[in-house]
Design a protein around this motif. Structure first.
Motif: not given
Length: 417
Positions: A164, A190, A194, A197-199, A201-202, A205-206, A209
């Motif tokens: 990451d 980032w 990605n 996607k911001s941190v 957002d990640v 939704t993930e 991660r």
């Protein structure tokens, strides 16, 4: 030594003298000499840290002087090193090796589904960095470093760095060119790495991660000078008397636990979002401290609604650009009474060549990571003063406490209404 003595000779003499003094101190205290043996625990008593610092800097300088320029650049630019660490962590190879035992390249290959020659190629790269060793041909054993990598938190951090952080770090210059001087969390390296996607957002939704990110952040407790257990020593908390502390952005109460178990006169209100508190907070709090630690759902930028003599912020500002850090400070104003204290535990960035070079390199590397994730940064003392003044002139910086061998200082700010 004489002024015309070659630098490599000066360094060699310094290293020789310092090594002798360091070993003498360790022997006198019954401590083992540094070793890559898996049983070695790399902790050093406070009275030898200055010797260790000078040795680390002198040996690094000598090493880099003896390399030609291309090899110095290669040392700091080698991508393959991180790839190897990622492989060792991702396949959890340290967990396959029994303590004090060994395992063959062939067995590891069978466990991970790779041919023996492939796994040997990767792991001998790791051995060149003292991660793992080959005590006899074809057999793999622990070093102190691979044993450390077996720690789930450290293994998670290594995976996070490889999978990451590194891909995002390659886009730092692209982000600076695309969004010069930006402080926005959605205009970062980032985000470029990605798909927009911001941190945040990640993380939202993930889940996989998000877990790696949490492990990466959790590993900070293993960085010398950052450990939460040091919190009671970095400020004269007893001088606060019977005080109520509001710990803004206090997550699951880790700091509150350290403070209340060491200072019986303190009570702490932990404020954070429900997600950061683990669904409401309190899961980590020992039964004997539950009457002195309470949890309150409160967003970081929301106006403060709790009146108290002390507000505590631990690492709350470093991930944010100034315009967002100002918002946090301004949000406290509605509840502040004259004389209220804001205690900010964070990095006060050293000027160049003030701290040992190995520490400076570490701090500057972390500083760049903060830019990658959200356009945050570590601040110099003049930048902290400017931030406080920009938020409100009534925030007065009284003292800065930076304990020896601790990377985090405490800024003591008084509200002078």
């Amino acid at each position: 030594m004489a002024g015309n003595t070659p630098r490599i000779v000066e360094l060699a003499a310094q290293i020789s003298t310092s090594v002798a003094q360091l070993q003498e101190q360790l022997s006198a205290q019954g401590l083992p000499s540094p070793s890559f043996d898996e049983s070695f625990n790399a902790t050093y008593p406070p009275n030898v840290t200055q010797l260790r610092d000078s040795l680390l800097d002198a040996s690094a300088e000598l090493h880099e002087l003896l390399l030609d320029p291309l090899m110095v650049l290669f040392k700091f630019a080698s991508i393959s090193n991180l790839a190897i660490i990622d492989l060792v962590a991702r396949y959890k190879i340290p967990e396959m090796i029994p303590p004090g035992g060994r395992i063959s390249f062939e067995e590891i290959g069978q466990k991970v589904g790779l041919e023996t020659n492939v796994i040997r190629r990767f792991l001998r790269n790791a051995m060149a960095m003292h991660i793992l060793e080959e005590p006899e041909p074809g057999m793999v054993a622990h070093t102190s470093i691979s044993k450390f990598l077996a720690n789930p938190a450290i293994n998670g951090w290594a995976e996070f760095e490889g999978r990451d952080t590194w891909p995002a770090s390659t886009r730092i210059v692209d982000a600076v060119q695309k969004w010069p001087n930006s402080q926005l969390p959605n205009e970062t390296a980032w985000v470029l790495a990605n798909n927009g996607k911001s941190v945040q957002d990640v993380i939202a939704t993930e889940p996989e991660r998000a877990m790696r990110f949490a492990n990466g952040m959790g590993a900070i407790d293993y960085v010398p000078g950052y450990n939460m257990s040091l919190l009671p020593t970095v400020y004269d908390w007893a001088s606060l008397g019977n005080a109520k502390i509001v710990n803004v952005g206090g997550a699951m109460g880790q700091a509150a636990i350290e403070l209340t178990k060491n200072f019986p006169n303190l009570t702490v209100i932990v404020q954070d979002s429900a997600a950061m508190m683990g669904g409401g907070g309190g899961q980590l709090v020992p039964a004997e401290l539950k009457d002195r630690i309470t949890f309150q759902e409160h967003e970081l930028f929301a106006p403060q609604n709790e009146t108290a003599p002390v507000y505590f912020f631990r690492l709350a500002f470093r991930g944010l650009g100034d315009q967002f850090a100002e918002r946090i400070l301004k949000a406290q104003i509605p509840a502040l009474e004259p004389g209220a204290k804001l205690l900010i535990q964070d990095v006060v960035m050293p000027e160049h060549d003030v701290v040992p070079l190995w520490k400076e390199r570490t701090q500057r590397s972390v500083d760049m990571a903060l830019q990658v994730f959200g356009n945050g940064r570590e601040r110099y003392l003049d930048e902290w003063k400017a931030l406080l003044a920009a938020a409100d002139k009534r925030f007065v910086l009284e003292k800065v406490h930076v304990p020896k061998d601790n990377l985090l200082g405490v800024l003591e700010v008084t509200w002078k209404a």
